[in-house]
Write a protein that holds these residues in place. Structure first.
Motif, PDB file in Angstrom:
ATOM      1  N   LEU A  17       0.896   4.833 -17.992  1.00  0.00           N
ATOM      2  CA  LEU A  17       1.562   3.659 -17.803  1.00  0.00           C
ATOM      3  C   LEU A  17       2.514   3.508 -18.796  1.00  0.00           C
ATOM      4  O   LEU A  17       3.874   2.825 -18.575  1.00  0.00           O
ATOM      5  N   ALA A  18       2.153   3.672 -20.107  1.00  0.00           N
ATOM      6  CA  ALA A  18       3.227   3.182 -21.097  1.00  0.00           C
ATOM      7  C   ALA A  18       4.491   4.319 -20.957  1.00  0.00           C
ATOM      8  O   ALA A  18       5.596   3.926 -21.228  1.00  0.00           O
ATOM      9  N   LEU A  72      -0.644  10.389  -9.352  1.00  0.00           N
ATOM     10  CA  LEU A  72      -1.061   9.966 -10.755  1.00  0.00           C
ATOM     11  C   LEU A  72      -2.763  10.386 -11.440  1.00  0.00           C
ATOM     12  O   LEU A  72      -2.756  10.757 -12.435  1.00  0.00           O
ATOM     13  N   VAL A  73      -3.396  10.581 -10.223  1.00  0.00           N
ATOM     14  CA  VAL A  73      -4.851  11.266 -10.910  1.00  0.00           C
ATOM     15  C   VAL A  73      -4.663  12.569 -11.392  1.00  0.00           C
ATOM     16  O   VAL A  73      -5.053  12.733 -12.249  1.00  0.00           O
ATOM     17  N   HIS A 108       0.100  -1.918 -10.969  1.00  0.00           N
ATOM     18  CA  HIS A 108       0.657  -0.419 -10.895  1.00  0.00           C
ATOM     19  C   HIS A 108      -0.987   0.381 -10.520  1.00  0.00           C
ATOM     20  O   HIS A 108      -1.810   0.074 -10.981  1.00  0.00           O
ATOM     21  N   ASP A 109      -0.706   0.998  -9.484  1.00  0.00           N
ATOM     22  CA  ASP A 109      -1.830   1.768  -8.910  1.00  0.00           C
ATOM     23  C   ASP A 109      -1.944   3.090  -9.694  1.00  0.00           C
ATOM     24  O   ASP A 109      -1.143   3.895  -9.278  1.00  0.00           O
ATOM     25  N   ALA A 110      -2.988   2.942 -10.392  1.00  0.00           N
ATOM     26  CA  ALA A 110      -3.220   4.814 -10.883  1.00  0.00           C
ATOM     27  C   ALA A 110      -4.220   5.446 -10.159  1.00  0.00           C
ATOM     28  O   ALA A 110      -4.523   6.479 -10.711  1.00  0.00           O
ATOM     29  N   CYS A 111      -4.472   5.119  -8.897  1.00  0.00           N
ATOM     30  CA  CYS A 111      -5.326   6.146  -8.250  1.00  0.00           C
ATOM     31  C   CYS A 111      -4.422   6.819  -7.157  1.00  0.00           C
ATOM     32  O   CYS A 111      -5.258   7.416  -6.318  1.00  0.00           O
ATOM     33  N   GLN A 112      -3.385   6.784  -7.124  1.00  0.00           N
ATOM     34  CA  GLN A 112      -2.550   7.699  -6.217  1.00  0.00           C
ATOM     35  C   GLN A 112      -2.761   9.132  -6.416  1.00  0.00           C
ATOM     36  O   GLN A 112      -3.089   9.489  -7.729  1.00  0.00           O
ATOM     37  N   PRO A 113      -2.821   9.884  -5.657  1.00  0.00           N
ATOM     38  CA  PRO A 113      -3.158  11.397  -5.794  1.00  0.00           C
ATOM     39  C   PRO A 113      -2.146  12.108  -7.034  1.00  0.00           C
ATOM     40  O   PRO A 113      -2.725  12.756  -7.786  1.00  0.00           O
ATOM     41  N   VAL A 158       7.136   1.945 -22.853  1.00  0.00           N
ATOM     42  CA  VAL A 158       6.456   1.066 -23.780  1.00  0.00           C
ATOM     43  C   VAL A 158       5.784   1.940 -25.030  1.00  0.00           C
ATOM     44  O   VAL A 158       5.215   3.035 -24.544  1.00  0.00           O
ATOM     45  N   HIS A 159       6.054   1.523 -26.253  1.00  0.00           N
ATOM     46  CA  HIS A 159       5.617   2.062 -27.545  1.00  0.00           C
ATOM     47  C   HIS A 159       4.420   1.436 -28.036  1.00  0.00           C
ATOM     48  O   HIS A 159       3.976   1.914 -29.263  1.00  0.00           O
TER      49      HIS A 159
END
Length: 87
Positions: free
Chosen positions: A37-38, A11-12, A4-9, A43-44
């Motif tokens: 991401l959770a 998501l940032v 998963h790419d968390a650096c997309q605008p 996801v817990h």
């Protein structure tokens, strides 16, 4: 394996908003991306060596995270004999 790419605008921006939301609790970028991401994966359970922040964080639905390394909570059986803790 899924990456998963968390650096997309978007998501940032979501990460920054989440860090603002938990400004009273030390939340860094890594913690914020883990929380996002959770939420995305529903996801817990969280495996962390530093659970202080994750005890305060939660999902958008208000669900707390369960710390994987915490000992399980046990409830005494009914009619169980409990040890005396005072003289």
């Amino acid at each position: 394996m899924c990456v998963h790419d968390a650096c997309q605008p978007s998501l940032v921006t979501s990460t920054a908003l989440l860090m603002d939301r938990y400004a009273g609790t030390p939340m860094d970028f890594a913690d914020a991306t883990c929380v996002l991401l959770a939420q995305r994966l529903d996801v817990h359970e969280v495996l962390t060596l530093d659970p202080r922040g994750f005890r305060a964080y939660g999902t958008d639905a208000g669900q707390p995270f369960r710390m994987v390394l915490d000992p399980p909570v046990t409830v005494p059986r009914r009619n169980a004999v409990l040890p005396r803790i005072w003289p």
